[in-house]
Design a protein around this motif. Structure first.
Motif, PDB file in Angstrom:
ATOM      1  N   VAL A  16       0.838  -1.206   0.000  1.00  0.00           N
ATOM      2  CA  VAL A  16       0.000   0.000   0.000  1.00  0.00           C
ATOM      3  C   VAL A  16       0.867   1.248   0.000  1.00  0.00           C
ATOM      4  CG1 VAL A  16      -1.682   1.318   1.342  1.00  0.00           C
ATOM      5  CG2 VAL A  16      -1.980  -1.139   1.040  1.00  0.00           C
ATOM      6  N   ARG A  17       1.915   1.270   0.797  1.00  0.00           N
ATOM      7  CA  ARG A  17       2.807   2.440   0.857  1.00  0.00           C
ATOM      8  C   ARG A  17       3.559   2.654  -0.457  1.00  0.00           C
ATOM      9  NH1 ARG A  17       3.734   4.641   5.941  1.00  0.00           N
ATOM     10  NH2 ARG A  17       2.669   3.536   7.602  1.00  0.00           N
ATOM     11  N   VAL A  23      -3.082  10.770   0.543  1.00  0.00           N
ATOM     12  CA  VAL A  23      -4.516  10.784   0.801  1.00  0.00           C
ATOM     13  C   VAL A  23      -4.869  12.208   1.199  1.00  0.00           C
ATOM     14  CG1 VAL A  23      -6.391   9.900   2.234  1.00  0.00           C
ATOM     15  CG2 VAL A  23      -4.518   8.372   1.554  1.00  0.00           C
ATOM     16  N   VAL A  24      -5.856  12.798   0.496  1.00  0.00           N
ATOM     17  CA  VAL A  24      -6.261  14.179   0.736  1.00  0.00           C
ATOM     18  C   VAL A  24      -7.639  14.170   1.392  1.00  0.00           C
ATOM     19  CG1 VAL A  24      -6.758  16.410  -0.329  1.00  0.00           C
ATOM     20  CG2 VAL A  24      -4.994  14.917  -1.316  1.00  0.00           C
ATOM     21  N   VAL A  25      -7.749  14.806   2.564  1.00  0.00           N
ATOM     22  CA  VAL A  25      -9.031  14.939   3.237  1.00  0.00           C
ATOM     23  C   VAL A  25      -9.690  16.197   2.684  1.00  0.00           C
ATOM     24  CG1 VAL A  25     -10.221  15.222   5.435  1.00  0.00           C
ATOM     25  CG2 VAL A  25      -8.143  13.807   5.298  1.00  0.00           C
ATOM     26  N   ILE A  31     -12.812  11.872   1.028  1.00  0.00           N
ATOM     27  CA  ILE A  31     -11.365  11.836   0.889  1.00  0.00           C
ATOM     28  C   ILE A  31     -11.013  11.533  -0.556  1.00  0.00           C
ATOM     29  CG2 ILE A  31     -10.937  11.122   3.274  1.00  0.00           C
ATOM     30  CD1 ILE A  31     -10.348   8.296   2.161  1.00  0.00           C
ATOM     31  N   LYS A  32      -9.777  11.864  -0.929  1.00  0.00           N
ATOM     32  CA  LYS A  32      -9.271  11.539  -2.260  1.00  0.00           C
ATOM     33  C   LYS A  32      -7.978  10.769  -2.077  1.00  0.00           C
ATOM     34  CE  LYS A  32      -7.905  15.013  -4.692  1.00  0.00           C
ATOM     35  NZ  LYS A  32      -7.767  16.154  -5.605  1.00  0.00           N
ATOM     36  N   VAL A  33      -7.866   9.602  -2.710  1.00  0.00           N
ATOM     37  CA  VAL A  33      -6.656   8.792  -2.665  1.00  0.00           C
ATOM     38  C   VAL A  33      -5.937   8.991  -3.993  1.00  0.00           C
ATOM     39  CG1 VAL A  33      -5.713   6.472  -2.400  1.00  0.00           C
ATOM     40  CG2 VAL A  33      -7.789   7.099  -1.169  1.00  0.00           C
ATOM     41  N   GLU A  42     -11.975   9.355  -5.538  1.00  0.00           N
ATOM     42  CA  GLU A  42     -12.649  10.053  -4.450  1.00  0.00           C
ATOM     43  C   GLU A  42     -13.592   9.080  -3.766  1.00  0.00           C
ATOM     44  OE1 GLU A  42     -14.516  13.602  -5.835  1.00  0.00           O
ATOM     45  OE2 GLU A  42     -12.598  14.590  -6.188  1.00  0.00           O
ATOM     46  N   MET A  43     -13.626   9.152  -2.437  1.00  0.00           N
ATOM     47  CA  MET A  43     -14.452   8.233  -1.670  1.00  0.00           C
ATOM     48  C   MET A  43     -15.293   9.019  -0.677  1.00  0.00           C
ATOM     49  SD  MET A  43     -11.677   5.262  -0.924  1.00  0.00           S
ATOM     50  CE  MET A  43     -12.892   4.011  -0.610  1.00  0.00           C
TER      51      MET A  43
END
Length: 45
Positions: A16-17, A23-25, A31-33, A42-43
């Motif tokens: 994952v890293r 990750v943008v809040v 949030i946006k990954v 976007e989630m």
């Protein structure tokens, strides 16, 4: 973690890293990954 009968899935922090740039809040609900290569998802939480 979700486990299927024939295909167990495991969380791999190292992987994952390597694929997530940041990750943008954006708000309390969204949030946006951003993945390496500029792909964004976007989630809604």
């Amino acid at each position: 973690m979700r486990v299927c009968n024939n295909h167990p899935m495991e969380y791999d922090d190292t992987l994952v890293r390597q694929i997530i740039e940041c990750v943008v809040v954006e708000s309390k609900e969204k949030i946006k990954v951003v993945f390496i290569g500029s792909t964004e998802i976007e989630m809604v939480l």
